[in-house]
Design a protein around this motif. Sequence first.
Motif, short mmCIF file in Angstrom:
data_model
loop_
_atom_site.label_atom_id
_atom_site.label_comp_id
_atom_site.label_asym_id
_atom_site.label_seq_id
_atom_site.Cartn_x
_atom_site.Cartn_y
_atom_site.Cartn_z
N VAL A 6 132.59 7.85 71.95
CA VAL A 6 134.04 7.91 71.99
C VAL A 6 134.45 7.42 73.37
CG1 VAL A 6 136.07 9.41 71.96
CG2 VAL A 6 134.20 9.81 70.34
N VAL A 7 135.41 6.52 73.42
CA VAL A 7 135.85 5.94 74.70
C VAL A 7 137.32 6.30 74.90
CG1 VAL A 7 136.01 3.85 76.10
CG2 VAL A 7 134.30 4.00 74.28
N VAL A 8 137.65 6.82 76.09
CA VAL A 8 139.05 7.16 76.38
C VAL A 8 139.50 6.40 77.63
CG1 VAL A 8 138.45 9.21 77.78
CG2 VAL A 8 140.71 9.04 76.70
N TRP A 9 140.72 5.89 77.59
CA TRP A 9 141.30 5.20 78.74
C TRP A 9 142.75 5.63 78.89
CZ3 TRP A 9 139.93 3.14 74.11
CH2 TRP A 9 140.91 2.47 73.35
N SER A 10 143.27 5.55 80.10
CA SER A 10 144.60 6.11 80.33
C SER A 10 145.32 5.39 81.45
CB SER A 10 144.48 7.61 80.65
OG SER A 10 143.97 7.78 81.97
N ASN A 11 146.57 5.78 81.64
CA ASN A 11 147.40 5.26 82.72
C ASN A 11 147.80 6.40 83.65
OD1 ASN A 11 147.39 2.54 81.96
ND2 ASN A 11 149.09 2.82 80.54
N PRO A 12 146.96 6.74 84.62
CA PRO A 12 147.32 7.79 85.58
C PRO A 12 148.42 7.30 86.52
CG PRO A 12 145.33 6.69 86.30
CD PRO A 12 145.67 6.11 84.95
N ARG A 13 148.94 8.18 87.34
CA ARG A 13 149.94 7.78 88.34
C ARG A 13 149.40 6.60 89.14
NH1 ARG A 13 151.54 12.79 90.80
NH2 ARG A 13 150.87 13.57 88.77
N GLY A 14 150.30 5.68 89.46
CA GLY A 14 149.88 4.43 90.09
C GLY A 14 149.91 3.27 89.12
N TYR B 204 155.70 2.21 83.75
CA TYR B 204 156.44 3.48 83.68
C TYR B 204 157.51 3.57 84.75
CZ TYR B 204 152.37 4.60 80.84
OH TYR B 204 151.38 4.56 79.89
N GLY B 205 157.77 2.48 85.43
CA GLY B 205 158.76 2.46 86.50
C GLY B 205 158.12 2.41 87.87
N GLU B 206 158.86 1.88 88.84
CA GLU B 206 158.32 1.72 90.19
C GLU B 206 157.98 3.06 90.84
OE1 GLU B 206 160.58 -0.61 92.89
OE2 GLU B 206 160.15 -2.51 91.89
N ASP B 207 158.78 4.09 90.60
CA ASP B 207 158.51 5.38 91.24
C ASP B 207 157.15 5.92 90.82
OD1 ASP B 207 160.90 5.29 92.56
OD2 ASP B 207 161.95 6.67 91.20
N PHE B 208 156.83 5.84 89.52
CA PHE B 208 155.54 6.33 89.02
C PHE B 208 154.40 5.52 89.63
CE2 PHE B 208 152.05 6.52 85.95
CZ PHE B 208 151.97 7.88 85.69
N ALA B 209 154.57 4.19 89.70
CA ALA B 209 153.53 3.35 90.27
C ALA B 209 153.30 3.63 91.74
CB ALA B 209 153.88 1.88 90.06
N ASN B 210 154.37 3.94 92.47
CA ASN B 210 154.26 4.14 93.91
C ASN B 210 153.99 5.59 94.32
OD1 ASN B 210 154.55 1.47 95.05
ND2 ASN B 210 156.66 1.50 94.31
N LEU B 211 153.68 6.44 93.35
CA LEU B 211 153.24 7.79 93.70
C LEU B 211 151.94 7.77 94.50
CD1 LEU B 211 154.00 9.72 90.37
CD2 LEU B 211 155.13 10.04 92.58
N PRO C 237 142.76 6.49 96.68
CA PRO C 237 142.99 7.40 95.55
C PRO C 237 143.42 8.79 96.02
CG PRO C 237 140.65 7.24 95.98
CD PRO C 237 141.33 6.28 96.94
N SER C 238 144.09 9.51 95.10
CA SER C 238 144.53 10.87 95.42
C SER C 238 144.71 11.62 94.12
CB SER C 238 145.81 10.84 96.26
OG SER C 238 146.83 10.08 95.62
N GLU C 239 145.97 11.98 93.79
CA GLU C 239 146.19 12.79 92.58
C GLU C 239 145.98 12.01 91.29
OE1 GLU C 239 148.55 14.64 95.89
OE2 GLU C 239 148.45 12.62 95.01
N ASP C 240 145.81 10.69 91.36
CA ASP C 240 145.44 9.95 90.15
C ASP C 240 144.11 10.47 89.61
OD1 ASP C 240 144.53 8.96 92.58
OD2 ASP C 240 144.77 6.87 92.06
N HIS C 241 143.26 10.95 90.51
CA HIS C 241 142.01 11.61 90.09
C HIS C 241 142.31 12.82 89.22
CE1 HIS C 241 138.46 14.20 90.45
NE2 HIS C 241 139.23 15.09 91.01
N ASN C 242 143.27 13.63 89.61
CA ASN C 242 143.62 14.82 88.82
C ASN C 242 144.14 14.43 87.44
OD1 ASN C 242 144.27 15.24 91.87
ND2 ASN C 242 143.81 17.30 91.11
#
Length: 684
Positions: free
Chosen positions: A487-495, A499-506, A512-517
């Motif tokens: 089973v393979v999972v992929w996602s779009n964490p913050r950054g 989803y908008g510039e604000d989400f990307a620039n978190l 890396p930081s909270e994108d790990h979380n």
Amino acid sequence: MQSRITLPVTLLLASTFSIEMSAKTDDKSVWQYEDVFNIEYAASPKASPDNSLIIYERRAMDIMSDGIRTNLWSLDIKDGSHRPFLSGKSQYRSLEFSPDGKRVAYVSNSEGDNQLYVKWLDTGDIARVSEVQSGISNISWSPNGQWIAFSMFKKMPSKGIFNEMPKQPKGAKWAGTATYIDQKRYRGDGVGILPKGNRHIFVVPSEGGTVRQISKGQYNHGGMLSWTPDSKNILFSADRHEDWQSRSRESDIYRINIDTGETVNITSKPGPEARPLISPDGKRVAFLGFNDKKMSSQNYDIFIMNIDGTRQKNLTKSLDRPINSPKWDSKGKGVYFSYDDHGQKYIGYVSIKGKIKTKLAQLGGQSLGRPYTSGEFAITNDNQLVFTQANTNRPADLALLSKRGKVTKLTNLNEDLLGHKKTANIKALTVKSSVDGREIQAWYALPPYFDSSKKYPLILEIHGGPHTAYGPNFSTEVQLMAAKGYVVVWSNPRGSTSYGEDFANLIHHKYPSEDHNDLMDVVDGMVRKEFIDKNNLFVTGGSGGGVLTAWMIGNTDRFKAAVVAKPVINWLSFALTADAYPYFAEYWMPGMPWDQADHLWKHSPLSLVGNVNTPTMLLTGEVDYRTPMSETEQYYQALQLRGVDSAMVRIPKASHGIAARPSNLIQKVGNILAWFERYKTDVE
């Protein structure tokens, strides 16, 4: 089908392992490695001025050249007939219709080197109209059909400062002449050491003749070329500032006269203005731009202005999404464009009054390796849309969107390969971030012949960028992994974008930081599913995903094994070895690396290597200049010094885009799965 082939790879292992998969490797009903060589996909559709014909690039993997062969095929819009237009062993690409629709220009290497050709549609006659030494791009017909403009790199003489070298004796075999470099931008990923010179704009008579350079100066002139209605001037985008090599995101729009070479600056806002496109009536110009705030992720907007540069207006200010590919409608009342939203690419439309329509059609299918957003489109003169259609289990086919909103599929390029195969089923997943409760979007692929009563190992696959987006899009790598029983999972964490510039620039200046979380929250969401074996969790990612993979195993021992592909391990060393170092230093870092050592080290995965216990493979292209091999070697040697079970795979002739060669795409996925199989334990 092609038979399985074995290809060489340089492999350094702490201990040897065999490539044995839990799924049957000879099960032809699911994806096999050799299937990669049989993939085809559609690209660069163009519509004839009379709305009767579509010509597109049919791109196919070539097992003999280990590359992509591009031919041109045509589609009759009325009767649906599909036939070769220019096809064979040679490459045919970059087609453009003449304004009257009676001829086409294109680039081909049919006579050895890449040259510009013109073909008459009524007779099939072909004329070679250029004799040049470098690559041709950005072909554009003049409105009167007399000229073809294009951009091309022009090499400048480059001599070193040492001129007292003794004469080489006849028959002697010396090492060669030293390379003298004095330019700031001297190396490029996929290219190597850059020759001295610049891209310039050229024109040539459409019936053949002398190729003439019209732009001047030591600047790069390129991108989209747009003619004024009188066929006397061309609009283009460039940075003609003397310090252009230090200005990574600056460019203005200029007008150049093809007879005199007189060049006039039309825009001068801070930040980039790019892709100028003159409206059908010749009165307005649409272009892309943004006000540069020095953030690591910034979205383009669509602007319009009068042809002299006055009365500039932002049409898409309310659409906080990455926008690209502006194209005027046939009557000049508005602009079509592509944009990313929640992990998928769509076609949108904005009127000259600023009224926006979204999600007219969904694009995809051109990112063959991993499930990134992708896609192209064209507009007919009666405002129908031809586009590369999204499909979770197929590369790009062409489809037609009528003015009434009906979608008609035009091609089925991979049914011979995949129509009889069982492919992965793609599902959506949304989790709440443990950091701040934001929704994190993810998708997962189930193995063919999935049985919900069984347990399956899980691979977390992390996207690069970091400012890019995954989605429920076709991916050869995901299909191959699922076919082997994962089973393979992929996602779009913050950054992530879309989803908008604000989400990307978190993650601006803290990556890396909270994108790990966010990613660990996705893993938790999957582990809660009864069919996931929580004792067999694996992680991999490339580029920015490689950064995060290394960061994650420095923070947790939860994964059985990891593959860190083409990573940045040490931001200090990366800042001064990557090819695009002027950009990274200005936009990704709070200051020059020697002034920000503590900050950069704090976010470097190498700072956490003392915590790593996870068996880890490093995998990078041998000629990767974006995330240089030295980054991989640092981490591998650190893991070896610590006694962590580790390996290093060096992919031959591969730059940062490993999947550019089919054999390397296979080697990448094959080595990842082989590493995971080595550490996978029996299902609980």
